[in-house]
Design an enzyme around this catalytic site. Structure first.
Site, short mmCIF file in Angstrom:
data_model
loop_
_atom_site.label_atom_id
_atom_site.label_comp_id
_atom_site.label_asym_id
_atom_site.label_seq_id
_atom_site.Cartn_x
_atom_site.Cartn_y
_atom_site.Cartn_z
N CYS A 172 0.82 -1.20 0.00
CA CYS A 172 0.00 0.00 0.00
C CYS A 172 0.86 1.25 0.00
O CYS A 172 2.02 1.22 0.37
CB CYS A 172 -0.89 0.06 1.24
SG CYS A 172 -2.01 -1.34 1.37
N GLY A 222 0.61 -0.03 -5.05
CA GLY A 222 -0.67 -0.75 -5.02
C GLY A 222 -1.53 -0.29 -6.17
O GLY A 222 -1.82 0.89 -6.30
N ASN A 250 -0.58 1.67 5.81
CA ASN A 250 0.36 0.85 5.05
C ASN A 250 1.05 -0.08 6.03
O ASN A 250 1.66 0.39 6.99
CB ASN A 250 1.39 1.75 4.33
CG ASN A 250 2.49 0.96 3.63
OD1 ASN A 250 3.59 1.46 3.46
ND2 ASN A 250 2.23 -0.26 3.22
N GLY A 251 0.95 -1.36 5.79
CA GLY A 251 1.57 -2.34 6.68
C GLY A 251 0.65 -3.51 6.89
O GLY A 251 -0.29 -3.71 6.12
N TYR A 267 13.48 -3.43 -3.75
CA TYR A 267 12.49 -3.47 -4.83
C TYR A 267 11.34 -2.49 -4.69
O TYR A 267 10.92 -1.87 -5.66
CB TYR A 267 11.89 -4.88 -4.92
CG TYR A 267 10.68 -4.97 -5.84
CD1 TYR A 267 10.85 -5.07 -7.22
CD2 TYR A 267 9.39 -4.92 -5.33
CE1 TYR A 267 9.75 -5.12 -8.06
CE2 TYR A 267 8.29 -4.97 -6.17
CZ TYR A 267 8.48 -5.08 -7.54
OH TYR A 267 7.40 -5.13 -8.37
P1 AMP Z 1 8.93 -14.03 -9.81
O1 AMP Z 1 8.70 -13.92 -11.28
O2 AMP Z 1 7.77 -14.64 -9.07
O3 AMP Z 1 10.23 -14.72 -9.44
O4 AMP Z 1 9.01 -12.56 -9.24
C1 AMP Z 1 10.19 -11.84 -9.39
C2 AMP Z 1 9.92 -10.54 -10.07
O5 AMP Z 1 8.85 -9.86 -9.42
C3 AMP Z 1 11.15 -9.67 -9.99
O6 AMP Z 1 11.42 -9.21 -11.30
C4 AMP Z 1 10.78 -8.55 -9.07
O7 AMP Z 1 11.15 -7.31 -9.63
C5 AMP Z 1 9.29 -8.63 -8.88
N1 AMP Z 1 8.88 -8.65 -7.45
C6 AMP Z 1 9.56 -9.10 -6.40
N2 AMP Z 1 8.85 -8.96 -5.26
C7 AMP Z 1 7.68 -8.41 -5.60
C8 AMP Z 1 6.50 -7.99 -4.88
N3 AMP Z 1 6.41 -8.17 -3.58
N4 AMP Z 1 5.48 -7.46 -5.58
C9 AMP Z 1 5.58 -7.30 -6.89
N5 AMP Z 1 6.64 -7.68 -7.64
C10 AMP Z 1 7.68 -8.21 -7.01
#
Ligand code: AMP
Length: 486
Positions: free
Chosen positions: A16, A42, A117-118, A257
């Site tokens: 969020c 979000g 947020n949290g 990230y």
């Molecule tokens: P995955 O494809 O499931 O391994 O997700 C990794 C990709 O999702 C990476 O390119 C990250 O930039 C992105 N990512 C990592 N954590 C999150 C998150 N909590 N929410 C959205 N995207 C994420």
């Protein structure tokens, strides 16, 4: 005892962004702009509540800020010099409009709107107790627990009730609350989620990230301290610290990230930190290669750092379509796979015949890495080496970053060689946890208490996880339970 689980139709874990403004002629328009800058936090729903001196006005809608809050009639329907807003994302289950924030309640003291947020890690336990005592919940959101705790507190003033409520809450909360007397901003004692304060003329602003200050032309004043409550009333700003002091543990994943690279999080430039992580990764896991290629956009700053440190040229070998949302944020495995293809395309002319180092910020399920490595091979890459600018994500987050249940985390199932086999790369390496801290200019105090919440990498959760513990789960099973329970 509840007969049905209040969280069945939703997931506790939400990503969020929050924004609040006091004393601005165009408070709700400014809030819409601020939320627009926080949209990456979000994308599922957005809401704004304003106070015109007599009445509260709320507009909440599913979808992006643009499209919902860029229309004059919507902004005109949110009059007043004070407003707060929220962007939200939750991953599984039906998402009801009743969960979209700001949440609002008429308390004995008057109206009370809250943007959170949290994630509250004892929300379920508190909720059961509140329901037993007669509270009637309107949503399945953990945030509503705070409202009921405030409403039922035996203390006299709203501020004392608010403090009393927060003292019962565990987990992560950055909050912006709108009341007839003033705007209240606060950060949990561990400071897990970020919150900053800014100034624009006579207006005071609070936001999850500094980019939301930039967008409205406000000046960054400072970060709200962990455990601090700031109360802005007519002609007065007060700061109180009513919680027992603790070593702060802000979320390290904000730097990896989650936050935008152009934000300053707890005094550090996210972009600079990400570049430093990339440089550290080049030192820890060098490769003999021709090109450094980021997985856009999240891998770009780390790839620049990796290229500068290694001397290998940085090139844009993958082009991203900007008309598709974040890969991760797609419901269902099938769509998620499709999403990756929609989002990224190989820059074939550059890649053919080259040995490449691919840089991404993290591997969660492994979907993105698997697709991108294959995409590079299809485009004629001679060798594909994957380097990740965070340690393996082995544990779920219970503090407001969406991660899937533990069983779906690739690093929870496989060791690094196993992950490498899974994504079909020529080699795979992650930055170490100590290297990540080094990039943040710190040495990890593992023996005492780490300076950040790094539980997604280490499993070292900074609070008790009451709701999960109540279910008799060991820490290892927590996230497996989470999907079932919430
Ligand atoms: P995955 O494809 O499931 O391994 O997700 C990794 C990709 O999702 C990476 O390119 C990250 O930039 C992105 N990512 C990592 N954590 C999150 C998150 N909590 N929410 C959205 N995207 C994420």
């Amino acid at each position: 005892m509840l007969t049905t689980n209040p969280f069945d139709d939703d997931k506790l874990h939400e990503e969020c962004g929050i924004f609040g403004i006091w004393n601005a002629e165009t408070a709700s328009a400014m809030t819409a702009l601020g939320l627009h800058a926080l949209q990456h936090r979000g994308q599922e729903a957005a809401g704004i509540t304003s106070w015109d001196g007599e009445h509260f006005h709320t507009h909440r809608a599913m979808g992006h800020v643009a499209g919902n809050f860029d229309r004059d009639e919507v902004i005109r329907g949110l009059p007043g010099r004070v407003a707060c807003g929220h962007v939200r994302y939750s991953t599984t289950g039906e998402t009801a409009l009743r969960n979209v924030q700001p949440l609002y309640a008429d308390l004995a003291s008057g109206g009370f709107a809250v943007a959170h947020n949290g994630n509250i890690s004892n929300a379920l336990k508190l909720r059961r107790e509140l329901v037993r005592r007669g509270s009637i919940f309107q949503s399945t959101s953990d945030t509503e627990t705070i409202i009921h705790l405030v409403a039922t507190s035996a203390y006299r003033t709203l501020l004392d009730k608010f403090i009393d409520a927060l003292r019962q809450v565990e987990g992560a909360y950055s909050l912006i609350c709108l009341t007839p007397e003033g705007l209240i901003a606060c950060r949990d004692p561990l400071g897990i989620r970020p919150l900053v304060m800014g100034k624009l003329g006579d207006a005071i602003i609070f936001a999850s990230e500094t980019v939301a200050l930039d967008v409205v032309g406000a000046e960054y004043v400072r970060a709200i301290d962990p455990g601090e409550i700031v109360i802005v009333t007519e002609g007065d700003i007060r700061s109180i610290r009513p919680f027992a002091p603790m070593n702060p543990r802000p979320c390290i994943f904000e730097h990896v990230y989650f936050s935008r690279p152009d934000s300053i999080v707890d005094g550090a430039s996210v972009y600079t930190v990400r570049k430093a992580i990339g440089a550290q990764l080049a030192t820890e896991a060098p490769v003999d290669a021709d090109l450094v290629i980021p997985v856009p956009d999240s891998g770009v700053p780390a790839a620049i750092g990796y290229a500068q440190q290694s001397g290998i040229p940085f090139e844009l070998g993958i082009i991203r379509s900007h008309y598709v949302g974040r890969t991760f944020i797609q419901p269902g495995d099938k769509v998620r796979h499709l999403g990756v293809k929609l989002k990224h395309n190989a820059n074939r002319a550059l890649i053919a015949g080259q040995r490449i180092v691919l840089i991404d910020d993290s591997i969660v399920r492994g979907t993105t890495s698997l697709k991108i490595v294959q995409m590079m091979r299809d485009a004629g890459a001679k060798e594909v080496h994957m380097r990740i600018a965070s340690p393996p994500t082995r544990h779920s987050c219970f503090y407001g970053v969406d991660t899937p249940e533990r069983a779906k985390l690739l690093a929870a199932k496989l060791d690094v060689p196993g992950m490498n086999d899974y994504i079909h790369a020529d080699s795979l390496a992650f930055v170490s946890i100590d290297g990540l801290y080094k990039a943040l200019g710190q040495e990890r105090r593992a023996a005492v208490r780490p300076q950040f919440c790094d539980a997604c990498f280490t499993g070292d959760y900074p609070t008790t996880l009451t709701d999960q513990d109540d279910l008799g789960a060991s820490t290892d099973q927590l996230s497996l339970l989470a999907e079932r329970v919430i």
